[in-house]
Design a protein around this motif. Structure first.
Motif, PDB file in Angstrom:
ATOM      1  N   GLY A 151       0.900  -1.232   0.209  1.00 44.93           N
ATOM      2  CA  GLY A 151      -0.088   0.090   0.047  1.00 44.93           C
ATOM      3  C   GLY A 151       0.867   1.402   0.091  1.00 44.93           C
ATOM      4  N   LEU A 152       2.115   1.165   0.554  1.00 43.52           N
ATOM      5  CA  LEU A 152       2.661   2.398   0.628  1.00 43.52           C
ATOM      6  C   LEU A 152       3.593   2.589  -0.727  1.00 43.52           C
ATOM      7  N   GLU A 153       3.889   1.606  -1.318  1.00 42.15           N
ATOM      8  CA  GLU A 153       4.601   1.749  -2.551  1.00 42.15           C
ATOM      9  C   GLU A 153       3.822   1.716  -3.750  1.00 42.15           C
ATOM     10  N   ARG A 154       2.855   1.237  -4.000  1.00 41.41           N
ATOM     11  CA  ARG A 154       2.113   1.242  -5.167  1.00 41.41           C
ATOM     12  C   ARG A 154       0.811   1.980  -5.136  1.00 41.41           C
ATOM     13  N   SER A 155       0.477   2.468  -6.330  1.00 45.53           N
ATOM     14  CA  SER A 155      -0.787   3.116  -6.582  1.00 45.53           C
ATOM     15  C   SER A 155      -1.732   2.131  -6.624  1.00 45.53           C
ATOM     16  N   ILE A 156      -2.970   1.610  -5.869  1.00 46.25           N
ATOM     17  CA  ILE A 156      -3.821   0.688  -5.877  1.00 46.25           C
ATOM     18  C   ILE A 156      -5.241   1.400  -6.095  1.00 46.25           C
ATOM     19  N   ARG A 157      -5.886   0.750  -6.769  1.00 42.90           N
ATOM     20  CA  ARG A 157      -7.529   1.009  -6.941  1.00 42.90           C
ATOM     21  C   ARG A 157      -8.277   0.649  -5.944  1.00 42.90           C
ATOM     22  N   LEU A 158      -9.129   1.327  -5.470  1.00 40.85           N
ATOM     23  CA  LEU A 158      -9.931   1.524  -4.138  1.00 40.85           C
ATOM     24  C   LEU A 158     -11.079   0.280  -4.460  1.00 40.85           C
ATOM     25  N   TRP A 159     -11.682  -0.310  -3.528  1.00 46.71           N
ATOM     26  CA  TRP A 159     -12.578  -1.355  -3.586  1.00 46.71           C
ATOM     27  C   TRP A 159     -13.915  -0.831  -3.072  1.00 46.71           C
ATOM     28  N   ARG A 160     -15.073  -1.075  -4.068  1.00 47.97           N
ATOM     29  CA  ARG A 160     -16.286  -0.587  -3.648  1.00 47.97           C
ATOM     30  C   ARG A 160     -17.173  -1.825  -3.486  1.00 47.97           C
ATOM     31  N   PRO A 161     -18.169  -1.874  -2.421  1.00 51.28           N
ATOM     32  CA  PRO A 161     -18.692  -2.881  -2.171  1.00 51.28           C
ATOM     33  C   PRO A 161     -19.790  -3.203  -3.236  1.00 51.28           C
ATOM     34  N   PRO A 162     -19.737  -4.351  -3.953  1.00 52.13           N
ATOM     35  CA  PRO A 162     -20.706  -4.624  -5.015  1.00 52.13           C
ATOM     36  C   PRO A 162     -22.301  -4.714  -4.583  1.00 52.13           C
ATOM     37  N   SER A 163     -22.976  -4.566  -5.353  1.00 48.76           N
ATOM     38  CA  SER A 163     -24.699  -4.546  -4.847  1.00 48.76           C
ATOM     39  C   SER A 163     -25.020  -6.173  -4.574  1.00 48.76           C
ATOM     40  N   LYS A 164     -26.370  -5.881  -3.728  1.00 44.32           N
ATOM     41  CA  LYS A 164     -26.628  -7.190  -3.038  1.00 44.32           C
ATOM     42  C   LYS A 164     -27.022  -8.208  -4.252  1.00 44.32           C
ATOM     43  N   GLU A 165     -27.677  -7.613  -5.285  1.00 45.08           N
ATOM     44  CA  GLU A 165     -28.157  -8.665  -6.460  1.00 45.08           C
ATOM     45  C   GLU A 165     -27.113  -9.339  -6.897  1.00 45.08           C
ATOM     46  N   LEU A 166     -25.772  -8.619  -7.178  1.00 41.94           N
ATOM     47  CA  LEU A 166     -24.741  -9.437  -7.683  1.00 41.94           C
ATOM     48  C   LEU A 166     -24.000 -10.403  -7.137  1.00 41.94           C
ATOM     49  N   GLN A 167     -24.036  -9.764  -5.707  1.00 41.77           N
ATOM     50  CA  GLN A 167     -23.844 -10.961  -4.737  1.00 41.77           C
ATOM     51  C   GLN A 167     -24.512 -12.431  -4.836  1.00 41.77           C
ATOM     52  N   GLN A 168     -25.655 -11.920  -4.534  1.00 43.13           N
ATOM     53  CA  GLN A 168     -26.829 -12.958  -4.616  1.00 43.13           C
ATOM     54  C   GLN A 168     -26.779 -13.865  -5.993  1.00 43.13           C
ATOM     55  N   LEU A 169     -26.359 -13.262  -7.023  1.00 40.56           N
ATOM     56  CA  LEU A 169     -26.434 -13.756  -8.314  1.00 40.56           C
ATOM     57  C   LEU A 169     -24.887 -14.841  -8.362  1.00 40.56           C
ATOM     58  N   LYS A 170     -24.102 -14.199  -7.838  1.00 44.08           N
ATOM     59  CA  LYS A 170     -22.815 -14.946  -7.603  1.00 44.08           C
ATOM     60  C   LYS A 170     -22.928 -16.280  -6.902  1.00 44.08           C
ATOM     61  N   ALA A 171     -23.670 -16.038  -5.695  1.00 40.25           N
ATOM     62  CA  ALA A 171     -23.756 -17.286  -4.856  1.00 40.25           C
ATOM     63  C   ALA A 171     -24.855 -18.497  -5.408  1.00 40.25           C
ATOM     64  N   LEU A 172     -25.617 -17.656  -6.201  1.00 43.43           N
ATOM     65  CA  LEU A 172     -26.642 -18.790  -7.021  1.00 43.43           C
ATOM     66  C   LEU A 172     -25.975 -19.514  -8.040  1.00 43.43           C
ATOM     67  N   SER A 173     -25.073 -18.853  -8.825  1.00 39.99           N
ATOM     68  CA  SER A 173     -24.144 -19.358  -9.963  1.00 39.99           C
ATOM     69  C   SER A 173     -23.271 -20.526  -9.482  1.00 39.99           C
ATOM     70  N   ARG A 174     -22.672 -20.307  -8.265  1.00 37.60           N
ATOM     71  CA  ARG A 174     -21.670 -21.053  -7.656  1.00 37.60           C
ATOM     72  C   ARG A 174     -22.724 -22.437  -6.920  1.00 37.60           C
ATOM     73  N   GLU A 175     -23.768 -22.335  -6.495  1.00 38.83           N
ATOM     74  CA  GLU A 175     -24.369 -23.290  -6.074  1.00 38.83           C
ATOM     75  C   GLU A 175     -24.889 -24.149  -7.323  1.00 38.83           C
ATOM     76  N   ARG A 176     -25.214 -23.477  -8.250  1.00 38.06           N
ATOM     77  CA  ARG A 176     -25.752 -24.077  -9.568  1.00 38.06           C
ATOM     78  C   ARG A 176     -24.475 -25.040 -10.133  1.00 38.06           C
ATOM     79  N   SER A 177     -23.490 -24.328 -10.025  1.00 43.09           N
ATOM     80  CA  SER A 177     -22.023 -25.119 -10.627  1.00 43.09           C
ATOM     81  C   SER A 177     -21.843 -26.349  -9.850  1.00 43.09           C
ATOM     82  N   SER A 178     -21.828 -26.369  -8.269  1.00 42.52           N
ATOM     83  CA  SER A 178     -21.786 -27.525  -7.618  1.00 42.52           C
ATOM     84  C   SER A 178     -22.640 -28.495  -7.801  1.00 42.52           C
ATOM     85  N   LEU A 179     -23.815 -28.156  -7.924  1.00 45.18           N
ATOM     86  CA  LEU A 179     -25.038 -29.295  -8.252  1.00 45.18           C
ATOM     87  C   LEU A 179     -24.998 -30.012  -9.661  1.00 45.18           C
TER      88      LEU A 179
END
Length: 357
Positions: free
Chosen positions: A121-149
């Motif tokens: 963090g001291l040496e490099r210029s780093i892009r800041l993180w922003r919390p993703p939307s709730k819908e995208l988080q849920q979509l990711k969880a559902l796609s992971r569950e589907r992949s596992s099944l």
């Protein structure tokens, strides 16, 4: 007291604990670090961390918090500190690993890793993180569950086939396997319905998925999986970063007389690569642009699969471009592009050959 230019908090995240290291960069470019005993990875640990920061941080300099993405374990502290107003950066593991390899550090402990993140963090210029939307988080969880099944269903199908082919097949066991397959199929269908309902309620998400599914060969599930895994391409800034994130970046090893073969790194999101495998096979049959691209590459490659992977890479970049520019797929885009280049080249040649009066 010497003026400080930057300050960075490195957090090494595990399931139960957070290892902390606070670094300062002085105007003489000298680094100084403060450590703190590990705190628990829960709300009580987060509050203890805030108390320590209140006593240790230089109020005249903005604090940058750096942590590595570790599945779901980093999410709690990242959301908590972002809500408190801190600048948070969640780094991809590949980039952190490459930075760590550049340091003269042979040992590896949680304390050393947190110090390394603070130094980053001291040496490099780093892009800041922003919390993703709730819908995208849920979509990711559902796609992971589907992949596992889907994986479990494949295993169950193979077991059922083995039982049916066996001389000593058990009818009761076969019936149980068929019941489990019915359960897998019904659950996969329910998950796909939930994904459809989730995106249909968000007009922006629904519209952008429409741009991606306008590509011949791309289904809703494929587009939704890519969007979920990238969280709407939230941390992606260009096509090169996207291919690296998905593990489609090409690597080559050569040294002296040794000439290695080029291959994709596979050091990325395997869920994206799995989601694009079947669509790429469809695209080389029904998508005019990608079919031409595949047929041009196939004779030059030792294996047809190499050309197919190149199609997957191109397909992913195309999906990202349509999402970003909010455009519908144009099958004649490449032809128009080539015609434009030919027209410009002809005009330049005409200007060169035209006699000067």
């Amino acid at each position: 007291m010497e003026k400080r230019l930057k300050q960075s908090l490195g957090i090494d995240v595990s399931k139960l604990n957070l290892s902390l290291s606070l670094g300062f960069l002085s105007e003489r470019l000298v680094k100084e670090f403060k450590s703190h005993p590990d705190v628990s990875n829960d709300v009580s640990g987060y509050k203890e961390l805030l108390k320590w920061l209140g006593k240790s941080v230089d109020s005249t300099v903005e604090l940058l918090v750096v942590m590595e993405a570790t599945g779901v374990y980093h999410q709690g502290i990242a959301y908590y500190l972002h809500k408190q107003g801190y600048a948070v950066s969640v780094m991809q593991s590949g980039r952190v690993k490459r930075y760590a390899q550049s340091l003269d550090q042979r040992s590896k402990t949680d304390a050393l890793d947190s110090r390394m993140l603070s130094m980053l963090g001291l040496e490099r210029s780093i892009r800041l993180w922003r919390p993703p939307s709730k819908e995208l988080q849920q979509l990711k969880a559902l796609s992971r569950e589907r992949s596992s099944l889907l994986k479990d269903r494949t295993i169950e199908n193979n077991r059922q086939g083995a039982i049916e082919s066996s001389v000593y097949s058990n009818s009761k066991a076969l019936k149980r396997h068929k019941n489990r397959l019915k359960l897998f199929n019904s659950q996969i269908e329910l998950i796909e319905q939930e994904m459809q309902e989730l995106t249909s309620k968000n007009e922006v998400l629904k519209r952008k998925i429409g741009f991606m599914t306008s590509i011949p060969g791309i289904s809703y599930i494929s587009a939704a999986t890519v969007i979920g895994e990238t969280l709407g391409f939230e941390s992606i800034v260009n096509a090169k970063q996207l291919t690296s994130y998905a593990g489609y970046d090409v690597v080559l090893r050569e040294s002296g007389n040794f000439k290695g073969k080029t291959r994709i790194s596979k050091k990325g999101n395997s869920h994206i690569r799995a989601a694009l495998h079947m669509p790429s096979m469809t695209c080389v049959r029904c998508n005019p642009t990608l079919k031409q691209f595949y047929n041009r590459l196939k004779p030059k490659k030792a294996k047809p699969l190499v050309a197919l992977i190149a199609v997957q890479r191109k397909l992913l970049i195309l999906m990202y471009t349509l999402w970003k520019n909010e455009e519908v797929y144009d099958a004649d885009f490449e032809t128009k592009k080539q015609q434009k280049h030919k027209a410009l080249a002809a005009r330049d040649n005409k200007l060169i050959t035209q006699p000067v009066s």
